[in-house]
Scaffold this active site. Structure first.
Site, PDB file in Angstrom:
ATOM      1  N   SER A 114       8.807 -17.789 -10.829  1.00  0.00           N
ATOM      2  CA  SER A 114       8.276 -18.710 -11.834  1.00  0.00           C
ATOM      3  C   SER A 114       8.415 -20.168 -11.393  1.00  0.00           C
ATOM      4  CB  SER A 114       9.014 -18.534 -13.166  1.00  0.00           C
ATOM      5  OG  SER A 114       8.909 -17.218 -13.647  1.00  0.00           O
TER       6      SER A 114
HETATM    7  N1  SAH Z   1      12.353 -13.795 -13.468  1.00  0.00           N
HETATM    8  C1  SAH Z   1      11.611 -13.705 -12.211  1.00  0.00           C
HETATM    9  C2  SAH Z   1      10.129 -13.916 -12.384  1.00  0.00           C
HETATM   10  C3  SAH Z   1       9.546 -12.647 -12.739  1.00  0.00           C
HETATM   11  S1  SAH Z   1       7.812 -12.394 -12.609  1.00  0.00           S
HETATM   12  C4  SAH Z   1      12.146 -14.685 -11.196  1.00  0.00           C
HETATM   13  O1  SAH Z   1      13.010 -15.478 -11.507  1.00  0.00           O
HETATM   14  O2  SAH Z   1      11.668 -14.628 -10.059  1.00  0.00           O
HETATM   15  C5  SAH Z   1       7.787 -11.049 -13.792  1.00  0.00           C
HETATM   16  C6  SAH Z   1       8.456  -9.771 -13.338  1.00  0.00           C
HETATM   17  O3  SAH Z   1       8.457  -8.877 -14.442  1.00  0.00           O
HETATM   18  C7  SAH Z   1       7.747  -9.057 -12.203  1.00  0.00           C
HETATM   19  O4  SAH Z   1       8.635  -8.845 -11.154  1.00  0.00           O
HETATM   20  C8  SAH Z   1       7.299  -7.735 -12.832  1.00  0.00           C
HETATM   21  O5  SAH Z   1       7.338  -6.647 -11.917  1.00  0.00           O
HETATM   22  C9  SAH Z   1       8.321  -7.568 -13.923  1.00  0.00           C
HETATM   23  N2  SAH Z   1       7.946  -6.682 -15.035  1.00  0.00           N
HETATM   24  C10 SAH Z   1       6.731  -6.517 -15.635  1.00  0.00           C
HETATM   25  N3  SAH Z   1       6.825  -5.643 -16.647  1.00  0.00           N
HETATM   26  C11 SAH Z   1       8.126  -5.242 -16.708  1.00  0.00           C
HETATM   27  C12 SAH Z   1       8.852  -4.332 -17.540  1.00  0.00           C
HETATM   28  N4  SAH Z   1       8.262  -3.646 -18.540  1.00  0.00           N
HETATM   29  N5  SAH Z   1      10.183  -4.176 -17.305  1.00  0.00           N
HETATM   30  C13 SAH Z   1      10.804  -4.858 -16.311  1.00  0.00           C
HETATM   31  N6  SAH Z   1      10.159  -5.721 -15.490  1.00  0.00           N
HETATM   32  C14 SAH Z   1       8.845  -5.910 -15.687  1.00  0.00           C
END
Ligand code: SAH
Length: 218
Positions: free
Chosen positions: A65
């Site tokens: 992000s």
């Molecule tokens: N917090 C992260 C950014 C995440 S991007 C950081 O600091 O880098 C969003 C993430 O959510 C992705 O890796 C995606 O695979 C995950 N995601 C999507 N749906 C999800 C779910 N139902 N449970 C867990 N993770 C999920």
């Protein structure tokens, strides 16, 4: 690759100044951003972009992000040292590292197996040790509930009731809710008899998948 020198620290301080100008005021958040070496989360080819206030690809079609987004969401969580926090969407682990720097105990869950394994193996090498889980975080982690705080880092179509159920009384959840292209950041504060709801700016997250997320197969 994991080296952290005065140049990187200088770039981080510049980033912190930028975030202040954009309205972030929580000193604990800003000092965590000044500490966590964001560049080590980047592939070599993108390294020079690590301290820009932008989101970047981390593989598997996912992103780390934008720093402003991380700062905004973390500020709204009102993290206190010792808070038990659930993060949905581990991704690169950067957000988890910020929460750990602030003294939280972090439970983080990721739905993409490769990313889960990569971050589980990588993040502890930096000294950051959340509890890692693999699975559908839209349903939370019932066996570890309740949580003082819940942060969802993927865009949700609705506010998942299952997650609200896993908050303590006076617990806070921050979650982007909207359609596939844009979501409003929402803060929910769970009181004894009701849930307080606040709406903030618009953001663009990758979709939250799973039972209470988007069904992308149909
Ligand atoms: N917090 C992260 C950014 C995440 S991007 C950081 O600091 O880098 C969003 C993430 O959510 C992705 O890796 C995606 O695979 C995950 N995601 C999507 N749906 C999800 C779910 N139902 N449970 C867990 N993770 C999920």
């Amino acid at each position: 690759m994991t080296e952290d020198n005065y140049k990187q620290r200088g770039l981080r301080n510049k980033l912190v100044s930028k975030l202040r100008l954009k309205g972030i005021t929580d000193e604990a958040v800003l000092s965590a951003i000044a500490k966590v070496p964001r560049h080590v989360f980047f592939e070599d080819a993108l390294l020079s972009h690590a301290y820009e206030d932008k989101a970047f690809p981390i593989g598997e079609g996912q992103t780390i992000s934008q720093p402003y987004t991380v700062a905004f969401q973390t500020e709204k969580l009102q993290i206190k040292p010792g808070n038990k926090v659930l993060e949905v969407g581990t991704g690169s682990g950067y957000q988890a590292a910020i929460l750990l720097e602030m003294g939280a105990t972090v439970y983080t869950i990721e739905f993409n197996r490769k990313l889960y394994e990569k971050t589980r193996d990588f993040l502890p090498m930096l000294g950051y040790r959340p509890y890692f889980f693999y699975g559908d975080g839209s349903k939370g982690i019932p066996i570890k509930a309740p949580f003082d705080k819940i942060i969802v880092t993927a865009g949700a179509p609705i506010i998942p009731q299952t997650l609200l159920n896993q908050l303590t009384e006076d617990g806070i959840m921050v979650i982007p809710v909207g359609n596939r292209d844009a979501q409003k950041m929402m803060r929910l504060i769970k009181k004894k008899e009701k849930v307080l709801k606040e709406e903030f700016n618009q953001f663009a997250f990758v979709p939250l998948l799973g039972a209470e997320g988007w069904n992308l197969s149909g």
